[in-house]
Design an enzyme around this catalytic site. Structure first.
Site, PDB file in Angstrom:
ATOM      1  N   PRO A  57       0.798  -1.227   0.000  1.00 16.91           N
ATOM      2  CA  PRO A  57       0.000   0.000   0.000  1.00 16.91           C
ATOM      3  C   PRO A  57       0.834   1.284   0.000  1.00 16.91           C
ATOM      4  O   PRO A  57       1.875   1.353   0.636  1.00 16.91           O
ATOM      5  CB  PRO A  57      -0.814  -0.105   1.292  1.00 16.91           C
ATOM      6  N   GLU A  74      12.499  -9.521   1.583  1.00 19.84           N
ATOM      7  CA  GLU A  74      11.712  -8.360   2.005  1.00 19.84           C
ATOM      8  C   GLU A  74      12.576  -7.113   1.839  1.00 19.84           C
ATOM      9  O   GLU A  74      13.735  -7.116   2.258  1.00 19.84           O
ATOM     10  CB  GLU A  74      11.342  -8.542   3.490  1.00 19.84           C
ATOM     11  N   HIS A  81      12.749  -2.649   2.006  1.00 21.46           N
ATOM     12  CA  HIS A  81      12.179  -1.359   2.418  1.00 21.46           C
ATOM     13  C   HIS A  81      13.069  -0.239   1.930  1.00 21.46           C
ATOM     14  O   HIS A  81      14.297  -0.338   2.016  1.00 21.46           O
ATOM     15  CB  HIS A  81      12.057  -1.270   3.942  1.00 21.46           C
TER      16      HIS A  81
END
Ligand code: DQA
Length: 152
Positions: free
Chosen positions: A9, A97, A99
């Site tokens: 999102p 993962e 970020h």
């Protein structure tokens, strides 16, 4: 080798969203770079973004048999989504993962990741380069595991 890249999102807003935290690069531009990098590595990437947790869960489930690995920036779902973690665990898809920001240098509610325990590893804090290093790490991991698998 096929890699599914999932963006969670608000990552559709990259470029205009808190540029001091997430940089000025748009999601399209990050995806284009991943495609060029994939071509150079001799792999295929498919990039998708959703603001909806269930859609991300569906895509992870549907990736079985079609993709060899998953590169994911789960956005805020990193810190809340047992459902995404369960989908990764259930499918057994090797996952990295990523970020853009260093989640451990930010608010304490960003320090916990539900995804980290089901991922091969995590790259956090290098802006768009987190994706590039994440893809390189995932491809290296997959190549090493296939080289060591008894069937090859
Ligand atoms: C993020 C970090 C999350 O805490 C945040 O909710 C995001 C982006 C990152 O890439 O730095 O949406 O995943």
């Amino acid at each position: 080798m096929r890699i599914l890249v999932l963006h969670g999102p608000n990552l559709n807003l990259l470029g205009q969203r808190e540029p001091n935290v997430y940089g000025v690069q748009t999601l399209d531009s990050i995806n284009q770079q991943l495609h060029s990098q994939a071509q150079a590595l001799g792999v295929e990437v498919v990039c998708q973004q959703s603001n909806h947790e269930g859609v991300l869960v569906d895509w992870i489930q549907q990736a079985v048999g079609k993709f060899d690995g998953l590169l994911i920036n789960p956005g805020a779902y990193t810190h809340t989504s047992l459902a995404i973690a369960d989908a990764i665990r259930a499918t057994g898809l090797p996952t990295v993962e990523v970020h853009l920001s260093n989640i451990y240098a930010r608010e304490t509610y960003r320090h916990h990741s539900w995804i980290a325990p089901v991922a091969v590893g995590q790259i956090s804090g290098f802006g768009a380069a987190s994706y590039r290093w994440g893809l390189a790490a995932l491809v290296t991991y997959l190549q090493q595991s296939s080289a060591h698998s008894p069937s090859t």
